[in-house]
Structures are given as structure tokens and as C-alpha cells.
Design a protein around this motif. Sequence first.
Motif, short mmCIF file in Angstrom:
data_model
loop_
_atom_site.label_atom_id
_atom_site.label_comp_id
_atom_site.label_asym_id
_atom_site.label_seq_id
_atom_site.Cartn_x
_atom_site.Cartn_y
_atom_site.Cartn_z
N ALA A 602 0.75 -1.51 0.06
CA ALA A 602 -0.19 0.43 -0.01
C ALA A 602 1.05 1.51 0.00
O ALA A 602 0.67 2.27 -0.94
CB ALA A 602 -0.93 0.15 1.21
N MET A 603 2.09 0.89 0.90
CA MET A 603 2.96 2.32 1.10
C MET A 603 3.48 2.55 -0.80
O MET A 603 2.90 3.43 -0.33
CB MET A 603 4.22 2.47 1.80
CG MET A 603 5.11 3.49 2.19
SD MET A 603 5.74 3.08 3.82
CE MET A 603 5.03 2.47 5.26
N ILE A 604 4.00 2.14 -0.87
CA ILE A 604 4.79 2.05 -2.64
C ILE A 604 3.62 2.54 -3.27
O ILE A 604 4.13 3.36 -4.14
CB ILE A 604 5.49 0.58 -2.93
CG1 ILE A 604 6.43 1.43 -4.10
CG2 ILE A 604 4.78 -0.71 -3.29
CD1 ILE A 604 7.63 2.28 -3.34
N TYR A 605 2.38 1.70 -3.60
CA TYR A 605 1.78 2.08 -4.41
C TYR A 605 1.57 3.85 -4.45
O TYR A 605 0.97 4.25 -5.03
CB TYR A 605 0.12 1.52 -4.76
CG TYR A 605 1.06 -0.16 -5.14
CD1 TYR A 605 1.81 -0.13 -6.28
CD2 TYR A 605 0.24 -1.49 -4.30
CE1 TYR A 605 2.03 -1.02 -6.69
CE2 TYR A 605 0.32 -2.31 -5.43
CZ TYR A 605 1.40 -2.42 -5.47
OH TYR A 605 1.88 -3.24 -6.88
N ARG A 606 0.76 3.69 -3.04
CA ARG A 606 0.85 5.65 -2.94
C ARG A 606 1.11 6.42 -3.57
O ARG A 606 1.44 7.47 -3.53
CB ARG A 606 0.38 5.87 -1.26
CG ARG A 606 -0.92 5.27 -0.74
CD ARG A 606 -1.34 6.02 0.94
NE ARG A 606 0.00 5.10 1.19
CZ ARG A 606 -0.76 4.01 2.22
NH1 ARG A 606 -1.35 3.61 2.27
NH2 ARG A 606 0.76 4.16 3.21
N ALA A 607 3.03 6.22 -2.67
CA ALA A 607 4.09 6.60 -3.60
C ALA A 607 4.45 6.99 -4.99
O ALA A 607 4.67 8.31 -5.48
CB ALA A 607 5.40 6.42 -2.53
#
Length: 711
Positions: A602-607
Motif C-alpha cells: 500500500a505504501m509504495i503504490y501511494r508513493a
Amino acid sequence: MLSIAKINSAYNQVKHSATTPGGYLFYLQSSGTRQRTDFLEYLNPDQSKLEPQPFWAGSGIEDFDLSEIVQMEQVEKLAYGYSPKNGEALVRGAGPLHVMGVDMTFSAPKDVSAVFAAADPTTQAAISQCMQKAVESAMDYTQSISVTRHGAAGRIKKKVSSIIAACYPHFASRAIQPQLHVHAFLFNLGKHRNSKEWSALDNKAQFDHKMTAGMLFRVDLAYHLAQLGFEIIPDRQYFQIKGITEYQRQTLSKRRTEIQAFMKQHEGKTSLDADIAALNTRSAKAEPPYLELLGHFREMVAELGLTTEYVTSLRNPGQYPAPSEFSISHQALLDELTQIRSTVKVQDILHLICKKSMGIWNAEQCRNCLDKFLAYEEVLHLGNTEHLTQVITSKSMYEKEHAIAQRVEDGLHSTSPIAAQRVHQAFERLREDLSKTIGHSVNLAEQETAAHYICNSSSNHAFVVGSAGTGKTTLLKAVADIYRSERFEIMGCAQSASAALNLAREANIPSSTLVSLLLRHQRGTLALSPRTVLVLDEAGVVGSREFDLLQQAVIDAGGKLICVGDYKQHAPIEAGGIFRSLIEKFGGAHLNQIQRQRSDFAMIYRALGDACSHSKPLVPKEKLNAIQSLSIAEQSAALDDLALHSPILASVIRPWQATHDFHWMREAVDQLSKGHAELALTTMAVKGQLYMDDDRSKAMDTLIRSELLVV
């Protein structure tokens, strides 16, 4: 209930006590697991107290000519592996490095403790005798199942003729509420049958039979309490005493309430969670002198309406039917046992017998019933487990599973295979489509091999084994497309509704629950034909009876049955194990490479996908959505490929990979699934998830110094 804790050697106890306040005994029950017990507090009671005294249990009493009084000197010698008669070593390695044994703590149901607290001295003494008899009965059973280890790595197991335990009665919980319990210190000693030699026990047997030993304790306790005139009310595996209210029960269960509150706060659900909660809520025990304790109890329970007069009114000797009027049908017992599983261990039979006879039979009568049941003509003996436990099944179940296997045998050359070229072409297109989507090649070698096994075979059965994340869904979706292109009708079913829904949604195979499918077939609303290919998902949890019905329906119609599952992950929901036995007999396709394991994406896709007010997203939305649709392994590979070709993306992706993308964990799981345990453990050790050392003592010292063992 019965709890068991392994008591380590004196050498390790001293080391651990030196590093941990409180002097607890530490032990490693299994790799990476540590528990503690304060059993040393119970080894040297003040025998000047007017309270029930420690007693011996096991045939070792006669072997060592032990008196009724348990002496600390005798306990210490036995704990170190020496004879209490002459001090001679009984086992190899006797001394401070000898693992002492196990603490088997037998706890009475709360109703018994409540009645004891309010009863007159005569009734209290009688209840204490009931506790002692029940513990002796449970320990006699423990002796019957105990084994010693011999040969390389202890692979050879031998039954013992004698064990010895020192049993210590206690009356209060850590909250100083009424709680009758007995600590049975089972020494790590077993006498060989037909021999005078002793060896160390293999304590796995005690853990394997823990539930049944605890059940025997309760059934014997209930029987003896009934003989005193208390009315016993069976309560599943336990019992209650008529006249004790739920409010009284809960009010006197402060310790249980503490544990339940801790579990609720930390979302604990399993028995291991309960053990952790018990340890974390455990306070030091400061039990007052016996007579003072009884006075405290009497005041406590009087506030709840439990008085001596009330307890006396609960007793009515002779009001229950004689045990001879009660019986258990062998056939009914066998039917009930095989409704749960197709093969049954002897301890599970005894457990059910005790449950049915709670408050009526004692432990000896239950074990006599077991002996008669094992001689019943419809019982088929299959042999023993590694720890010499008998395993049985019913003759009808054996015949049913034999018939299932025979149908597979008869259908080995009954269908027309699909051309191998057709399967290869389908997977070439699948690989090409996936590669275009994510921008790099995809490895589907295992899935293609499995598809060839399914489609190119002339058998009307196919078996595929694979744990979660090995690509079973990808395989089934491809196989379904291949069969549809050849004008076959493909449908699916699974034991659970969620699995059936997933099969329909992810593999595009119309599916229902197994029960629903069988009912529709029996009612004539489901048409099967020679062009039917039926996929049974999660076959490892399907029972033999349901499998038999499904197999007959498909084979009678001339169709094909594809069974997919992981027999190592689940026990059968109904009577079963048939999937595993068919795999062992006929073989099948095996998917071993783990293709997905949870990572925090989730974190990397948001970034990568969030757009700033002055710039576009780092990765176009369409491409990011395509990557997210892939298996987790392929998502990781795609993100790695993005980082490889863009320094800007690398500056975002590489830090995330170091912290949140557990590719190494997938690698370790893959190694374990292929039987490379040492390689997998080494991988975990390199990542700092565990510590490895050939020297056990050195490993323990390192863990303690690094404070990896947390109380």
C-alpha cells in the motif's frame, strides 16, 4: 483442566534464574518457544500444616519402596536422575544437566473449589480425597502411554512399565481465590518393560495425550463427587455441580477474568494466546497458612450465599442410578468417531467415552469400555503411531475408501486426452499476455507441467497438490479455458462457500458448495455428462463420505474429476484424509514454488501513484493498476524492474524493498516447501529472524545476553 510444562535441567534453571528475577524455571518446549513454571515453590511444603500432604503416583512407588510421605531428598534425587534408594544413576547423563521432567497441573472445575471453600472439615477432607484419586487415575493412564527414546535421534520408542511422580495438592489461585489443583511432578524416568533398567522419557507422549489425561481426571473426580452425593451436570468436556450459580462461578474466577481481558485486549484466540496471557498476567503467589486460607475462603464464599449448611443441603447420597445401568453402544460410538475422521487414535476414543459417561463412570470403567470397544468386530486396527499409539478405523470406512481408490484405478484409461500442443499453445499465449502487461517475462513452468498432467492424461481423475500462493488459481483458470475451447463443460465446487466464490471469481469456473452440488444432483436438477469436467477445490478438507458421493456422480456420468488442494494445511472437516491417500497411491502434480506471500504494497503504490499539485504521478495509473492485478511475486518483480530502469523510481522503490518487501521470506518458505529446512533456517538467520548455533548451551547464553528472550 490439565496444563503441562517441561521442567528443565538444574543447570539451565540456575542460569535462567540468575538472569531473570523471580527464579522461574525456563524451558524450550520447541524451537523458539519458551515457557516457565514456578514448580520449585511446591517441592518443599511445610508438612507441619494440617492440610493434605504430597503423595506419590506411578508404579515406581513399588520399584523404589517409597513410603507414603514424600521427602524432599527423594524428590531431589529423582529430579537429577538418581535412585532415591541408593543414589545410583538411573539414566545416562544423570546430574545437573538431566532434564528433570514435566509439571502436570490438574485443576478442578470452579464448582468443586466453591463447594470445598464452604464445606465443613469432613466434607473438605472427602473432596481432597476425591482429588487425589482422580489424579492417581490420570497418572496411571499417563504411565500406560509413556515411552522412552532409543537409537539414533531417538527414533526407536519403547513402552514403559513404571513411572514416578510426586504430587502436591494446592487450594488457591494466584488471586487467592478457591482453586483446587494438584501439581504432579512427573520425573523424566521410565522403567523398561520386562527389565530393571530405566531411561529418560520422550515427553511428546504426555503432550499428545494431554486432553485425554485431563478428561480422565475430570471424569474420575465427577464420579467420586457423585458418590459423595453431589449432583453432577455434564458440561461438554467438563462438569458442574447442581446448586452453584453462574454468578458465583464467575465471581470466583478472577484469574480467568484477568486472562480473558488480556486476550481480548490483544485479540488473542488460540490456546497459545491463552498461555501467553496467563504468563503476562501472572503475579507472585503468596498463599497464607492452610487454616488461615480456609477462613479467608469461608468469608469470601459466604458473601455469595455459599455456606456450610447450603453445601450440606446439596449432598444426597444414593440418588443416582448405579453405573451398571449405563452403557455405551460400540456401534454408535464407532459411527460418531468416524463422522469426525476416518482414522481415530485411541486417546480420542477414550476422550469421547469419558465425555459420555461424565458423573456416572470412573476412570477405570471408562478404560474398561475402551478395551471392549477395541475388541469390537467392526473395529479395524491399522497399527501404531511413532509414539506407539493405536490407530483404528471402521471396516465400513475402510471398504468405502478402498472402493474410492478402485474407481480411480478403473478409470486410468477411460477418457480421451487433449493434445499436448494445445496445452503448450495456451500457456504460450498466457505468458505473452502477462509479459506485455508487466513488462518482463513470467515463469509458469510448474503450472504448465501440471496442466499437461491434467489435460494430456486419459484418466478420469487428476490430483494437484499445492499450498497457498503456488499458483493453483492461475493453473485452474488456464485449464478451464483449454477445456472450454475443446467444448467441454467445466464446473467447480468446494467445501466452503468462500472457496467456491473465489473459484468462480478468480478462475472463472462456475462453482457452488459441495453440499449444494450434491443436493442438486440427488434432486435431478444438476445434469452431468461425459463432457463434464468438475473441479473440486480444497480437496484436502473433504471427507471420505462426501468424496465418495461426488466421485460416483461424476464417474457414473462419464465425466472427469480434478481434485486440487493441500492435505498438509488442513484436517478434513468430516471423516477424511482420502485426498492424501489417493495422492500417495496414484501420484499427481505438485506445485511447490511459492508465488505470493504477504508484503505491504500500500505504501509504495501511494508513493508511485499520488500526483502532486505541480507534477504527474511517478507511474501512470493504468500501468500501476496492471501491476497490482498480478500475483505478489510478480508485483515485486515488476517494481524491481521499474527501479532498475529509472534512478528516480529507484530512489523511492529501493528503500521500500529494504523494509517492506519480504522477498527473502518467500524464498525461505519456498525452501521449506521443498524440504530444504536447513537452507531456509540459514536464510532466516542471515536476516536476523533467528539465531543458529551448533552448541545449544552457547545458543541459549547468546539469546539471554541479547535479551531476545523476553519474559
